[in-house]
Motif scaffolding. Structure first.
Motif, PDB file in Angstrom:
ATOM      1  N   LEU A   1      41.947  36.151  41.282  1.00 58.37           N
ATOM      2  CA  LEU A   1      41.210  37.351  41.272  1.00 58.37           C
ATOM      3  C   LEU A   1      42.311  38.504  41.029  1.00 58.37           C
ATOM      4  CD1 LEU A   1      38.718  38.717  42.351  1.00 58.37           C
ATOM      5  CD2 LEU A   1      39.795  38.912  44.610  1.00 58.37           C
ATOM      6  N   GLY A   2      42.007  39.154  40.047  1.00 53.84           N
ATOM      7  CA  GLY A   2      42.662  40.421  39.479  1.00 53.84           C
ATOM      8  C   GLY A   2      42.258  41.603  40.160  1.00 53.84           C
TER       9      GLY A   2
ATOM     10  N   VAL B   1      39.800  31.876  46.988  1.00 51.99           N
ATOM     11  CA  VAL B   1      40.848  32.365  46.253  1.00 51.99           C
ATOM     12  C   VAL B   1      42.341  31.773  46.285  1.00 51.99           C
ATOM     13  CG1 VAL B   1      41.765  34.608  45.461  1.00 51.99           C
ATOM     14  CG2 VAL B   1      39.328  34.468  45.911  1.00 51.99           C
ATOM     15  N   ASP B   2      42.851  31.523  45.268  1.00 53.90           N
ATOM     16  CA  ASP B   2      44.232  31.132  45.295  1.00 53.90           C
ATOM     17  C   ASP B   2      45.208  31.908  45.012  1.00 53.90           C
ATOM     18  OD1 ASP B   2      43.595  27.932  45.595  1.00 53.90           O
ATOM     19  OD2 ASP B   2      42.436  28.425  43.694  1.00 53.90           O
ATOM     20  N   ILE B   3      45.019  32.966  44.028  1.00 50.27           N
ATOM     21  CA  ILE B   3      46.071  34.064  43.831  1.00 50.27           C
ATOM     22  C   ILE B   3      45.299  35.225  43.875  1.00 50.27           C
ATOM     23  CG2 ILE B   3      47.496  34.981  42.008  1.00 50.27           C
ATOM     24  CD1 ILE B   3      48.038  31.995  41.025  1.00 50.27           C
ATOM     25  N   VAL B   4      45.599  36.562  44.446  1.00 51.64           N
ATOM     26  CA  VAL B   4      45.501  37.594  44.305  1.00 51.64           C
ATOM     27  C   VAL B   4      46.451  38.361  43.294  1.00 51.64           C
ATOM     28  CG1 VAL B   4      45.018  39.955  45.166  1.00 51.64           C
ATOM     29  CG2 VAL B   4      44.190  37.824  46.224  1.00 51.64           C
ATOM     30  N   ALA B   5      45.835  38.729  41.929  1.00 53.20           N
ATOM     31  CA  ALA B   5      46.833  39.482  41.115  1.00 53.20           C
ATOM     32  C   ALA B   5      46.864  40.965  41.088  1.00 53.20           C
ATOM     33  CB  ALA B   5      46.766  38.670  39.625  1.00 53.20           C
ATOM     34  N   TYR B   6      47.621  41.545  41.696  1.00 46.62           N
ATOM     35  CA  TYR B   6      47.641  43.024  41.897  1.00 46.62           C
ATOM     36  C   TYR B   6      48.269  43.738  40.780  1.00 46.62           C
ATOM     37  CZ  TYR B   6      47.544  47.481  44.496  1.00 46.62           C
ATOM     38  OH  TYR B   6      47.460  48.664  44.856  1.00 46.62           O
TER      39      TYR B   6
END
Length: 541
Positions: A10-11, A66-71
């Protein structure tokens, strides 16, 4: 964490401005949406709850999946700006703001750490991965272009401590991309900062109404203040600098003026939002815009010198300056110039998600090349049998022909269909339409529909096979990213789309589904509307 084939990334762009979200699942970009399009709050900085909810629901996921939150920021980099404090203290022109600037950078870093903790709490099984801001911009711009190789120029106000970057992108086998930042410009040299500062000085909102200033510039004389802006924004062999005597050192807090009294004395007093717009304001805008175009072309030339590329991708808020993009294209140095549909911060969740996915899997997700219609659709929506007072409903057998006939009769139409566009442009799915054959149509739209300044232009859409008859474009422009000179035919036949400077910000329309505003309906929709009716150009917000 699940396998690469199941990975959910998720970006996010959140807590700053232009909040938005994008989702990658199983190696494909499933969608992106800007929160303001769902909440109605322009440039909202709120957490994009509506966009995230739609993305997860559409993919059949929950926050726990969700595995990764890309900030879209690597906030620890703000502290790197502190190393410049001694040099700012040594210079008389920056000394008075040096400590306040340093303190503001420390506060922004502290807030960044708080934001990361908040995001982590919302997605209990995810790792929050910060992505440098210009990497997020650059990955999105290059990956969306579909180019095999290109220079990537990012120009914005501020991304951590940098304001401009020159990168190179190469598409590798097996879906991978190599993106590398080759050169960068540090704050306080910021073209976005300067343009925003003058926007406020002229009485409009920074971060929202720079486009108004760009439109006003077409009505002014740049010669009147040309020397002022040549001093204020100075070109160097490799980039540019700002004169702190005119644009003072940036402090990342509210209440610190962005122009000096010397700037006001050299141009005009600050204009209040409700005060009349006069010729001096137009002349200041014209000089600012001219200098901005010169700097943009200079930076593009530098990008070619650094990378040797013949194709150019652009991103960052300044890439929304469609007149400057047109000047870069008209320089003749590039085979093609590409600006993604969301070049500002709302597009960075896509780039952040791509970068994080690549870091884990070694491949960049698919489903992005030249894509724009990535937001929610409302296929199940049924109009109420009893509409609002004063309105009626009508079911028609041939919507395209019906709409064409209404436009030809001088009617103004709102079009709502298909998936929501990415970015700020209305590209056929959420658009206001009107015939450009009527000379006063732009005035009608500004006065009765948009309720905005009379000098604001509207953008034309043209069938790709007719584009050369009306516009000096020479390449596709599916996302209304480039303002170019019009031909004599355009001036004669469709004067309502011609701005005061003789240009138009054009959208080219093709039969291809991925570029067609009636996404998923092949050649029906807008292409059919124009091809069947003989109306080659339209106006749209």
């Amino acid at each position: 964490m699940r396998t690469n084939n199941q990975l959910a990334v998720l970006g996010l762009c959140s807590f700053t401005h232009d909040s938005a979200a994008a989702l990658v699942v199983g190696g494909r970009l499933t969608g992106m949406a800007e929160e303001e399009r769902l909440s109605g709050v322009k440039h909202t900085r709120a957490y994009p709850a509506g966009a995230v909810r739609w993305l997860l629901d559409d993919a059949g996921l929950t926050p726990a999946d969700v595995d990764i939150v890309a900030y879209n920021f690597a906030g620890q980099r703000y502290l790197a700006g502190l190393v410049d404090t001694p040099s700012h203290l040594m210079r008389p022109a920056t000394r008075s703001r040096a400590l306040a600037r340093a303190a503001s950078l420390a506060v922004i870093h502290h807030r960044y750490r708080q934001r990361v903790r908040i995001l982590g709490s919302l997605f209990p099984n995810a790792r929050v991965r910060p992505v440098p801001h210009h990497v997020a911009h650059g990955m999105y711009a290059f990956a969306a272009s579909g180019f095999r190789e290109a220079a990537v120029l990012i120009i914005d106000s501020l991304g951590e401590t940098h304001t401009t970057s020159i990168g190179s992108g190469i598409a590798l086998p097996a879906g991978d991309i190599r993106y590398q930042i080759r050169r960068s410009v540090r704050d306080p040299a910021s073209l976005g900062y300067a343009y925003g500062a003058v926007t406020v000085h002229l009485g409009w909102r920074r971060g929202d109404e720079e486009g108004t200033v760009m439109a006003l510039a077409a009505t002014g004389d740049p010669a009147r203040f040309r020397d002022v802006f040549a001093r204020a924004i100075r070109l160097t062999p490799t980039a540019f600098t700002l004169d702190p005597g005119l644009f003072p050192l940036r402090v990342l807090r509210h209440g610190w003026p962005r122009v000096t009294p010397a700037f006001a004395a050299a141009t005009c007093p600050p204009r209040g939002p409700d005060e009349a717009v006069t010729q001096v304001h137009a002349d200041v805008a014209a000089a600012l815009q001219e200098r901005t175009e010169q700097v943009m072309v200079h930076l593009a030339n530098r990008a070619q010198a650094v990378t040797g590329a013949r194709r150019l991708c652009l991103g960052g808020g300044v890439a929304m300056n469609c007149v400057g993009i047109g000047k870069i294209l008209q320089s003749g140095r590039w085979d093609e110039v590409y600006v993604p549909p969301a070049p500002g911060d709302s597009g960075t969740p896509v780039g952040a998600a791509l970068a994080a996915h690549r870091e884990v899997t070694g491949a960049v997700p698919g489903g992005l090349v030249r894509s724009c219609y990535l937001g929610p659709s409302y296929a199940d929506f049924t109009p109420p049998q009893a509409p609002a007072p004063g309105l009626t409903t009508q079911q028609v057998d041939d919507p395209a022909r019906f709409l064409a006939e209404q436009l030809a009769a001088g009617k103004i139409a709102g079009l709502f269909q298909g998936r929501l566009e990415a970015g700020p442009r209305a590209l056929g799915n959420r658009s206001i339409l009107a015939s450009p054959l009527i000379p006063d149509m732009a005035n009608r739209l500004n006065a009765a529909v948009k309720f905005r300044e009379p000098f604001r232009p509207f953008a034309p859409v043209v069938l790709a096979e007719h584009a050369a008859e009306y516009f000096s474009l020479g390449q596709p422009s599916p996302f209304m990213s480039i303002a170019v000179p019009v031909t004599r035919l355009a001036r004669d036949r469709v004067p309502a789309v011609v701005h005061a400077n003789g240009t138009a910000r054009v959208q080219t329309l093709t039969r291809e589904v991925r570029c067609c505003p009636f996404h998923g309906h092949a050649i029906t929709g807008l292409y059919q509307l124009y091809a069947a009716s003989g109306i080659d150009v339209r106006l749209a917000w």
